[in-house]
Design an enzyme around this catalytic site. Structure first.
Site, short mmCIF file in Angstrom:
data_model
loop_
_atom_site.label_atom_id
_atom_site.label_comp_id
_atom_site.label_asym_id
_atom_site.label_seq_id
_atom_site.Cartn_x
_atom_site.Cartn_y
_atom_site.Cartn_z
N ARG A 11 -0.69 -2.18 -6.78
CA ARG A 11 -0.96 -3.27 -5.83
C ARG A 11 -1.94 -4.27 -6.44
NH1 ARG A 11 -1.16 -4.66 -0.24
NH2 ARG A 11 -3.23 -5.12 0.56
N LYS A 57 -2.26 -2.48 7.90
CA LYS A 57 -3.46 -2.09 8.64
C LYS A 57 -3.49 -2.81 9.99
CE LYS A 57 -6.49 -0.91 4.77
NZ LYS A 57 -7.76 -1.22 4.09
N ARG A 114 0.86 -1.18 0.00
CA ARG A 114 0.00 0.00 0.00
C ARG A 114 0.91 1.23 0.00
NH1 ARG A 114 -2.06 -3.51 4.02
NH2 ARG A 114 -4.15 -4.31 3.54
N HIS A 155 -2.43 2.30 -5.69
CA HIS A 155 -3.17 1.07 -5.42
C HIS A 155 -3.38 0.25 -6.69
CE1 HIS A 155 -4.67 -0.53 -1.68
NE2 HIS A 155 -5.69 -1.09 -2.31
N HIS A 189 -3.97 -9.28 3.58
CA HIS A 189 -5.42 -9.29 3.70
C HIS A 189 -5.84 -10.16 4.89
CE1 HIS A 189 -6.20 -8.27 -0.81
NE2 HIS A 189 -6.04 -7.20 -0.07
N TYR A 231 -9.28 -10.98 -6.96
CA TYR A 231 -8.28 -10.95 -8.02
C TYR A 231 -8.37 -12.16 -8.92
CZ TYR A 231 -6.37 -7.10 -5.35
OH TYR A 231 -6.22 -5.90 -4.70
#
Length: 315
Positions: A247, A173, A149, A244, A270, A279
């Site tokens: 990414r 995150k 990110r 992004h 994730h 994806y």
């Protein structure tokens, strides 16, 4: 909604809820909840506090019949549920009639990606020998080669990159740390930047890996601007290029190359595998597009269908 403008008598329970909400949430959120609860009041012809589950089910059915999007319905129901949670905390009622509402599923948009050729053009546009050129190439190679990110990339310290082992240690995150491998090209770009580019930018002795022209840490906005300029130089659409997107491209190209879903999930950081699974849909779509473009039978069938439609239109 302006109660004075409509002549509606203010609902004390709703106003009390909104007053408490205003101490924790942004004014725009409070205004949105006010409008949503006013809409429910209009539907009921009474205070929302009088509603039961059946009333709210009819309300949601009405919203669907009006053609509102799933996201709009979900937002309005969120306001209603929050109001009834407030009622429960006050002891005004024991149940939350909005808790069991059946909401329409939101369609998850498939992430946009660059093709491998477009990614190469963007990277090639960063070539150069000046300190900022070396920084830009290292940044693009890292975003595309490790799927970071932008916030993770610009917050990296020099010590977060192990060039011998070709690993990047980043904090994502939820302050979760993960280690991501990087390819030879990304490692070489970082090595050149650290040896011949960063020393010329490091006027303030900062710990951050990526520095701006004044010697301060590179910001998210700075990274966006770098990519936009490189996109213009590469002949891509600048407004569609952002960190992004690299990414997304990293994940999609890994899956197209045969990487397993769990490994990609770990590299992206994730928490939920379903996020990574998006994806696979992008990869499936691209494979179908390539098939229809390239396979002679698929192409002939497409042409024959167009010819058939053309003949029908002429009749």
């Amino acid at each position: 909604m302006d109660n004075g403008a409509t002549g509606r008598i203010p609902d004390r329970e709703v106003e009390g809820f909104l007053a408490l909400l205003a101490t924790r949430r942004a004014p725009r959120t409070v205004d949105a909840y006010r409008r949503d609860l006013a809409h429910l009041t209009d539907f009921l012809g009474a205070s929302p506090s009088t509603a039961g589950t059946e009333d709210l089910e009819r309300y949601v059915a009405e919203l669907r019949a009006a053609g509102l999007s799933a996201s709009t319905i979900a937002r309005r129901v969120a306001a209603v549920r929050s109001f009834f949670r407030h009622q429960q905390l006050l002891g005004a009622r024991e149940d939350n009639p909005g808790a069991e509402l059946d909401l329409p599923r939101r369609r998850r948009k498939l992430p946009r990606t660059l093709s491998p050729g477009e990614a190469e053009r963007l990277i090639d546009a960063a070539a150069g020998t000046q300190p900022r050129d070396l920084r830009n190439l290292a940044l693009v190679e890292l975003l595309y080669g490790a799927g970071l990110r932008v916030s993770e990339a610009v917050s990296l310290d020099k010590g977060g990159v192990d060039l011998d082992e070709r690993l990047v240690r980043c904090v994502g995150k939820g302050s979760k740390e993960r280690i991501v491998p990087i390819g030879r090209r990304a490692a070489e770009a970082l090595r050149r930047y650290l040896a011949r580019g960063r020393p010329h930018l490091d006027r303030r002795h900062r710990p951050e890996l990526f520095l701006n022209a004044q010697g301060g840490p590179l910001t998210r906005a700075g990274a966006f601007l770098i990519l936009r300029r490189l996109a213009a130089k590469a002949g891509l659409e600048p407004e569609r290029i952002h960190p992004h997107l690299l990414r997304h491209s990293f994940a999609t190209h890994l899956l197209e190359g045969g990487a397993d879903l769990r490994s990609v999930q770990e590299m992206l950081g994730h928490a939920d595998l379903s996020t990574t699974e998006l994806y696979t849909h992008v990869s499936d779509r691209r494979r179908r597009e390539l098939y229809y473009q390239a396979h002679p039978h698929a192409h002939r069938r497409e042409v024959s269908q167009r010819n058939a439609r053309s003949k029908r239109n002429e009749q």
